[in-house]
Design a protein around this motif. Structure first.
Motif, PDB file in Angstrom:
ATOM      1  N   LEU A 290     -34.385 -64.841  61.637  1.00 33.61           N
ATOM      2  CA  LEU A 290     -35.377 -64.454  63.120  1.00 33.61           C
ATOM      3  C   LEU A 290     -35.164 -62.817  62.687  1.00 33.61           C
ATOM      4  O   LEU A 290     -36.729 -62.858  62.972  1.00 33.61           O
ATOM      5  N   ALA A 291     -34.675 -62.311  62.652  1.00 32.88           N
ATOM      6  CA  ALA A 291     -35.171 -60.809  62.852  1.00 32.88           C
ATOM      7  C   ALA A 291     -35.778 -60.485  60.950  1.00 32.88           C
ATOM      8  O   ALA A 291     -37.046 -59.841  61.145  1.00 32.88           O
ATOM      9  N   VAL A 292     -35.322 -61.319  59.604  1.00 36.98           N
ATOM     10  CA  VAL A 292     -36.730 -60.984  59.330  1.00 36.98           C
ATOM     11  C   VAL A 292     -38.172 -62.038  59.318  1.00 36.98           C
ATOM     12  O   VAL A 292     -39.122 -61.136  59.168  1.00 36.98           O
ATOM     13  N   LEU A 293     -38.150 -62.938  60.041  1.00 31.95           N
ATOM     14  CA  LEU A 293     -39.515 -63.627  59.846  1.00 31.95           C
ATOM     15  C   LEU A 293     -39.944 -63.560  60.776  1.00 31.95           C
ATOM     16  O   LEU A 293     -41.269 -63.425  61.138  1.00 31.95           O
ATOM     17  N   GLY A 294     -39.106 -63.460  62.339  1.00 31.76           N
ATOM     18  CA  GLY A 294     -39.572 -62.845  63.458  1.00 31.76           C
ATOM     19  C   GLY A 294     -40.083 -61.792  63.981  1.00 31.76           C
ATOM     20  O   GLY A 294     -41.814 -61.731  64.788  1.00 31.76           O
ATOM     21  N   VAL A 295     -39.215 -60.971  63.369  1.00 33.02           N
ATOM     22  CA  VAL A 295     -40.739 -59.496  63.575  1.00 33.02           C
ATOM     23  C   VAL A 295     -41.320 -59.498  62.508  1.00 33.02           C
ATOM     24  O   VAL A 295     -42.271 -58.560  62.889  1.00 33.02           O
ATOM     25  N   PHE A 296     -41.589 -59.820  61.438  1.00 30.66           N
ATOM     26  CA  PHE A 296     -42.619 -59.557  60.683  1.00 30.66           C
ATOM     27  C   PHE A 296     -43.385 -60.715  60.603  1.00 30.66           C
ATOM     28  O   PHE A 296     -44.397 -59.593  60.886  1.00 30.66           O
ATOM     29  N   GLY A 297     -43.363 -61.388  61.498  1.00 30.05           N
ATOM     30  CA  GLY A 297     -44.436 -61.960  61.405  1.00 30.05           C
ATOM     31  C   GLY A 297     -44.931 -61.714  62.648  1.00 30.05           C
ATOM     32  O   GLY A 297     -46.780 -61.482  63.307  1.00 30.05           O
ATOM     33  N   ALA A 298     -44.310 -61.217  63.997  1.00 30.47           N
ATOM     34  CA  ALA A 298     -44.687 -60.376  64.794  1.00 30.47           C
ATOM     35  C   ALA A 298     -45.918 -59.469  64.730  1.00 30.47           C
ATOM     36  O   ALA A 298     -46.754 -59.631  65.460  1.00 30.47           O
ATOM     37  N   PHE A 299     -45.559 -58.617  63.526  1.00 27.46           N
ATOM     38  CA  PHE A 299     -46.200 -57.543  63.148  1.00 27.46           C
ATOM     39  C   PHE A 299     -47.124 -58.051  62.905  1.00 27.46           C
ATOM     40  O   PHE A 299     -48.334 -57.166  62.954  1.00 27.46           O
ATOM     41  N   ILE A 300     -47.716 -59.196  62.064  1.00 27.28           N
ATOM     42  CA  ILE A 300     -48.481 -59.399  61.593  1.00 27.28           C
ATOM     43  C   ILE A 300     -49.215 -59.923  62.499  1.00 27.28           C
ATOM     44  O   ILE A 300     -51.548 -59.675  62.378  1.00 27.28           O
ATOM     45  N   VAL A 301     -48.949 -60.827  63.763  1.00 24.10           N
ATOM     46  CA  VAL A 301     -50.337 -60.951  64.550  1.00 24.10           C
ATOM     47  C   VAL A 301     -50.318 -59.998  65.054  1.00 24.10           C
ATOM     48  O   VAL A 301     -52.201 -60.119  65.721  1.00 24.10           O
ATOM     49  N   PHE A 302     -49.906 -58.751  65.824  1.00 21.09           N
ATOM     50  CA  PHE A 302     -50.215 -58.119  66.520  1.00 21.09           C
ATOM     51  C   PHE A 302     -51.066 -57.429  65.312  1.00 21.09           C
ATOM     52  O   PHE A 302     -52.415 -56.673  65.846  1.00 21.09           O
ATOM     53  N   TYR A 303     -50.828 -56.572  64.602  1.00 20.86           N
ATOM     54  CA  TYR A 303     -51.892 -55.917  63.471  1.00 20.86           C
ATOM     55  C   TYR A 303     -53.304 -56.632  63.327  1.00 20.86           C
ATOM     56  O   TYR A 303     -54.593 -56.128  63.786  1.00 20.86           O
ATOM     57  N   PHE A 304     -53.133 -57.934  63.138  1.00 25.07           N
ATOM     58  CA  PHE A 304     -54.483 -58.527  63.147  1.00 25.07           C
ATOM     59  C   PHE A 304     -55.194 -58.505  64.556  1.00 25.07           C
ATOM     60  O   PHE A 304     -56.530 -58.773  64.983  1.00 25.07           O
ATOM     61  N   VAL A 305     -54.628 -58.574  66.162  1.00 28.80           N
ATOM     62  CA  VAL A 305     -55.121 -58.600  66.827  1.00 28.80           C
ATOM     63  C   VAL A 305     -55.410 -57.129  67.887  1.00 28.80           C
ATOM     64  O   VAL A 305     -56.891 -57.108  67.724  1.00 28.80           O
ATOM     65  N   ASN A 306     -54.809 -56.137  67.092  1.00 32.91           N
ATOM     66  CA  ASN A 306     -54.697 -55.002  67.875  1.00 32.91           C
ATOM     67  C   ASN A 306     -55.542 -53.758  66.227  1.00 32.91           C
ATOM     68  O   ASN A 306     -56.383 -53.300  66.480  1.00 32.91           O
ATOM     69  N   GLY A 307     -54.798 -54.274  65.362  1.00 30.54           N
ATOM     70  CA  GLY A 307     -55.299 -53.521  64.163  1.00 30.54           C
ATOM     71  C   GLY A 307     -54.690 -52.076  64.097  1.00 30.54           C
ATOM     72  O   GLY A 307     -53.934 -51.636  64.562  1.00 30.54           O
ATOM     73  N   PRO A 308     -55.200 -51.168  63.110  1.00 27.90           N
ATOM     74  CA  PRO A 308     -54.316 -49.888  63.012  1.00 27.90           C
ATOM     75  C   PRO A 308     -54.567 -48.896  64.277  1.00 27.90           C
ATOM     76  O   PRO A 308     -55.640 -48.918  64.915  1.00 27.90           O
ATOM     77  N   SER A 309     -53.852 -47.685  64.166  1.00 26.85           N
ATOM     78  CA  SER A 309     -53.745 -46.796  64.894  1.00 26.85           C
ATOM     79  C   SER A 309     -54.744 -45.211  64.023  1.00 26.85           C
ATOM     80  O   SER A 309     -54.263 -44.971  62.899  1.00 26.85           O
ATOM     81  N   LYS A 310     -56.385 -45.378  64.887  1.00 28.18           N
ATOM     82  CA  LYS A 310     -57.312 -45.078  63.263  1.00 28.18           C
ATOM     83  C   LYS A 310     -56.725 -43.772  64.126  1.00 28.18           C
ATOM     84  O   LYS A 310     -56.974 -42.952  65.393  1.00 28.18           O
ATOM     85  N   LEU A 311     -57.430 -42.649  63.187  1.00 26.94           N
ATOM     86  CA  LEU A 311     -57.608 -41.219  63.434  1.00 26.94           C
ATOM     87  C   LEU A 311     -58.265 -41.088  64.354  1.00 26.94           C
ATOM     88  O   LEU A 311     -59.707 -40.940  64.224  1.00 26.94           O
ATOM     89  N   SER A 312     -58.345 -40.358  65.421  1.00 24.58           N
ATOM     90  CA  SER A 312     -59.599 -40.069  66.636  1.00 24.58           C
ATOM     91  C   SER A 312     -61.035 -39.389  65.926  1.00 24.58           C
ATOM     92  O   SER A 312     -62.081 -39.683  65.690  1.00 24.58           O
ATOM     93  N   LYS A 313     -60.591 -37.794  65.702  1.00 22.04           N
ATOM     94  CA  LYS A 313     -61.593 -37.028  64.707  1.00 22.04           C
ATOM     95  C   LYS A 313     -61.534 -37.431  63.241  1.00 22.04           C
ATOM     96  O   LYS A 313     -62.328 -35.994  62.534  1.00 22.04           O
ATOM     97  N   GLY A 314     -60.662 -38.660  62.663  1.00 24.31           N
ATOM     98  CA  GLY A 314     -61.292 -38.682  61.741  1.00 24.31           C
ATOM     99  C   GLY A 314     -60.071 -37.967  60.368  1.00 24.31           C
ATOM    100  O   GLY A 314     -59.310 -36.780  61.164  1.00 24.31           O
ATOM    101  N   TYR A 315     -60.128 -38.089  59.244  1.00 21.15           N
ATOM    102  CA  TYR A 315     -59.634 -37.076  58.408  1.00 21.15           C
ATOM    103  C   TYR A 315     -60.170 -35.257  58.367  1.00 21.15           C
ATOM    104  O   TYR A 315     -61.460 -35.215  58.138  1.00 21.15           O
ATOM    105  N   SER A 316     -58.878 -34.280  58.135  1.00 20.47           N
ATOM    106  CA  SER A 316     -59.672 -32.761  58.538  1.00 20.47           C
ATOM    107  C   SER A 316     -60.032 -32.345  57.534  1.00 20.47           C
ATOM    108  O   SER A 316     -60.526 -31.919  57.173  1.00 20.47           O
TER     109      SER A 316
END
Length: 335
Positions: free
Chosen positions: A92-118
């Motif tokens: 469960l630790a391997v598949l459950g946590v890994f799977g939960a993050f995959i779902v979160f990534y496709f729903v939420n996406g990454p945390s972008k830099l609000s001002k882009g790269y300096s």
């Protein structure tokens, strides 16, 4: 003469009867003795096996810890706990946590830099820090992969590979696990000693948890970038988890692989359970840590590749640390 003849005839008739009665009584007595002996033997055997099954100690000429114990009850109980609870928990630790993050990534996406790269890179980690991190990371991943194979391999690999290949895989996993362990322990000690001063929790860390670190891209949490020092609250939680359970897994691991300790079997199986529980927790947090640093945080991986981070990344994710080094004159840019 007649009287003597009658007496002789009586004796002749009575004597066989007496002998028969005596023989019958003797046979009955022997049968009773036999039955009593058998009952006593059965009772003794029952007592013996009861003592064996309950783990009582007997007598043996062999000297050593628990050498007189034929069956160790705690070993059976520990094996049942491992098979029924810990093995599924690791899966469960391997598949459950890994799977939960995959779902979160496709729903939420990454945390972008609000001002882009300096384009300006700020020094965050020294060369020594990078060495400690990568030695610890690689050894930890090696232990995780081999440990998963040791715990779960017989369920997910063994049925699909040949006996010879499986034997080689499990032998290699055990060998690597035993010899990578000391590397992990040494790098873990260096990590704890060097980074502990940076990992104390502050009141502003509570807000970091409340807004999930600013990683949420929708709803009321979108765009919320909480205050953070050199290490944010999530990194601090990961550090203290690794510190505590790294200690447990290191001590229990040494108890399991050092034959000269000659520990009681209860202690060995307790160490095995503690080792497995600690591994499950570390695996779950490691997956979270890797996802957060590589996929969910734009620009985050660069910190551990070069030791430098983009200035906008520093301002967005670790603003209090950035303000501090800017104020005290220790802000250092990459040439």
């Amino acid at each position: 003469m007649l009287l003597k003849s009658l007496r002789g005839l009586f004796a002749l008739l009575v004597l066989p009867f007496v002998l028969t009665m005596g023989l019958g009584l003797s046979t009955s007595a022997l049968a009773v003795d036999d039955q009593t002996s058998q009952q006593m033997a059965n009772s003794s055997e029952v007592d013996l096996w009861h003592a064996v099954k309950t783990g009582d100690s007997g007598y043996t000429t062999k000297k050593g810890v628990e050498s007189g114990v034929l069956i160790n009850v705690s070993a059976i109980e520990a094996t049942e706990i491992k098979n029924q609870y810990l093995t599924p928990a690791m899966g469960l630790a391997v598949l459950g946590v890994f799977g939960a993050f995959i779902v979160f990534y496709f729903v939420n996406g990454p945390s972008k830099l609000s001002k882009g790269y300096s384009g300006k890179m700020v020094l965050r980690w020294s060369k020594a820090d990078l060495w400690i991190h990568w030695v610890l990371a690689i050894s930890c991943l090696g232990l995780i992969l081999t440990g998963i194979n040791i715990m779960l391999g017989k369920h997910i690999l063994e049925p699909y590979v040949g006996e010879g290949m499986w034997a080689g895989l499990i032998y290699a996993s055990k060998f690597i696990h035993d010899y990578v362990g000391p590397v992990f322990i040494i790098s873990w000690i260096l990590c704890v000693v060097k980074w502990m001063p940076l990992q104390t929790f502050k009141m502003y860390d509570l807000k970091w948890f409340l807004v999930v670190g600013g990683y949420i891209n929708f709803g009321p949490f979108k765009g919320k970038h909480p205050d953070s020092g050199f290490a944010n609250a999530g990194e601090k939680m990961w550090f203290w988890t690794l510190t505590l359970f790294g200690l447990f897994i290191s001590v229990s691991g040494m108890m399991l692989v050092l034959p000269g300790l000659d520990l009681p079997r209860e202690a060995s199986f307790a160490a095995l359970l503690i080792h497995a529980i600690s591994a499950i927790i570390i695996i779950a947090f490691t997956i979270v840590h890797i996802w957060m640093a590589t996929v969910l945080s734009e620009g985050g991986m660069e910190c551990m590749k070069s030791g430098y981070c983009d200035e906008n990344w520093a301002v967005q994710h670790h603003n209090l640390w950035y303000d501090e080094i800017k104020a005290n004159g220790t802000l250092e840019y990459k040439d």
